[in-house]
Scaffold this active site. Structure first.
Site: not given
Ligand SMILES: NC(=O)c1ccc[n+]([C@@H]2O[C@H](COP(=O)([O-])OP(=O)(O)OC[C@H]3O[C@@H](n4cnc5c(N)ncnc54)[C@H](O)[C@@H]3O)[C@@H](O)[C@H]2O)c1
Length: 454
Positions: A30, A35, A283
């Protein structure tokens, strides 16, 4: 297998912990150093039941890093699980995806890897990510990336609050790919889950009805569309029951009875038929919006999905409208909100109904008090502009309140001593925003019980 996971949010971290617990060698990366520091320390930056426990068991196979140079070389599978939040214009903001794809290409050395989109991305993003990775690889290494990568889509269906359970015992695994090689690699990666031949963690027993998990293999575009179509369908199921609930109120019907009578029809099913304040979270709102805007690019209208969004927004407004009609004047009233997280068992506040409701009430001159069993600290950090009183105890929310609204159906609220709460309130008005409390009992305690759909 050697696995790198880019992004350690709700999805990336859950995936990384589960895959390493199953025996793969996983590096979770990350860009948020805070984090990564917490994770290296064995602490979780999010609240998710059993995450810390499973992470401790997986520890020998799991490392955390902020360095692409450390995570990428040697990886067989590279998951992209970065955020794809909505942009102010509507479609998802793909800048994190873009920068992750470029960094993967830059740092990949030699060999072969499948780059897997786990982030929810607009249709066509798989191809786009593939070209970004290849271009970055070729710029960094000055040689063709002909046989080094393939790109796959592996949409995620986990629910926050039961994320580990959903990852270990999913209803299905969807893999979109245009090459057999990447499909085979991902099949091998997911084999323990598909075959369900691992001994379950003691705290996450395998449900009795889970034997083998179906693998749905599809082309890239179909896999990407499956994710949006599934989320939009769940969203509209909730909005549908809320629309019927609105009518139920007018005709004197009880939406709980209606939903039960409908849901027992096997073609319909009882799940996602709970009337109330509606959906929130990162979502459904984002994905329905993305679906509508993707369709618009092809001159396709999606009136059903758009209507689901309108109905959902209306539910939040209706809470305030009903309080207004009950209290007549909102200015100067004290309203208590029980629950901030968009649903129980998570600390996620993205698009949480409580935020809209609190803003609306504050704008109308109310004094708003809030409580949440786990999301209060995150709320304080992320909502410094919202002028509300944060209470560490639900009883303090009740103190001098003109009305209480149950916004998130945490188990703790279902079991609360409502008699004691009543004793502290100025007037005993209780808005059950999730239709989960016992109306008869509450009325016996002297509450005026309000709900959506009854
Ligand atoms: N949260 C859910 O319930 C859920 C369920 C299904 C799908 N999704 C999808 O999954 C994806 C992630 O969702 P999430 O809820 O885990 O997001 P989140 O915001 O909790 O986590 C994303 C992470 O990515 C990191 N990040 C951003 N840019 C980065 C980079 N260039 N390199 C490394 N790390 C980087 C951020 O610091 C963050 O910790 C989204 O597309 C979301 O739509 C989420």
């Amino acid at each position: 297998m050697n696995v790198a996971i880019i992004g350690t949010g709700y999805v990336g971290l859950t995936t990384g912990v589960c895959l390493s617990w199953l025996g793969h060698k996983v590096t979770c990366l990350d860009t948020d150093a805070g984090k990564i520091e917490m994770l290296q320390d064995g602490r979780a930056p999010i609240y998710e039941p059993f995450l810390v426990e499973l992470m401790a068991e997986a520890r020998p196979n799991l490392r955390f890093s902020t360095s692409y140079a450390e995570a990428i070389p040697g990886a067989d599978v590279i998951f992209i699980a970065v955020g794809t939040p909505p942009s102010p214009q509507g479609p998802p903001d793909l800048r994190y995806l873009c920068s992750a794809a470029k960094a993967i290409g830059e740092h990949f050395d030699s060999g072969y890897a499948v780059v897997v989109n786990k982030s929810t991305v607009p249709i066509g993003s798989g191809n786009w990510v593939g070209s970004l990775v290849r271009e970055a690889y070729e710029n960094a290494h000055h040689r063709k990336a002909s046989d080094n990568f393939s790109v796959a889509s592996n949409p995620e269906f986990l629910r926050e609050g039961t994320a580990l359970h959903d990852t270990l015992y999913p209803d299905r695994v969807v893999i979109g790919s245009d090459t057999n090689r990447s499909l085979e690699i991902l099949y091998t990666l997911y084999r323990p889950i598909l075959d369900q031949d691992f001994a379950p963690p003691t705290f996450l027993p395998r449900p009795e009805d889970v034997a083998a998990v179906p693998l749905v293999s599809a082309d890239l575009a179909s896999a990407e569309l499956i994710k949006y179509a599934a989320n939009a369908f769940l969203a509209l199921k909730i909005s549908y029951i809320n629309e019927i609930g609105h009518l139920a109120e007018k005709v004197g019907a009880d939406i709980a009875q209606v939903a039960r009578g409908m849901g027992l029809d096997a073609r319909i099913g009882t799940r996602f038929l709970q009337a109330g304040i509606g959906w929130g979270g990162s979502c459904f709102g984002k994905d329905t919006l993305a679906l509508v805007s993707t369709a618009a690019e092809y001159a396709v209208e999606m009136p059903i999905v758009e209507a689901a969004r309108v109905v959902n927004k209306r539910q939040r407004d209706r809470v305030v409208e009903k309080l207004l009609s009950e209290l007549k004047i909102l200015k100067g009233r004290t309203i208590g909100l029980l629950g901030l997280a968009f649903k129980p068992n998570t600390d996620d506040l993205r698009e949480a109904p409580a935020l809209d409701i609190a803003h609306n009430l504050v704008q109308r001159g109310c004094r708003v008090k809030v409580h949440d069993p786990v999301a209060l600290d995150r709320f304080r950090r992320e909502n410094t502009d919202l002028d509300v009183v944060c209470c560490a105890d639900p009883g303090d929310v009740a103190e001098d309140a003109d009305a209480l609204v149950l916004v998130t159906e945490w188990q703790e609220y279902r079991e609360i001593d409502w008699a004691a709460m009543a004793g502290r309130m100025r007037s005993r008005i209780l808005f059950d925003g999730r239709n989960v409390l016992d109306r008869t009992k509450l009325e016996q305690l002297g509450y005026r019980y309000l709900a959506l759909g009854a």
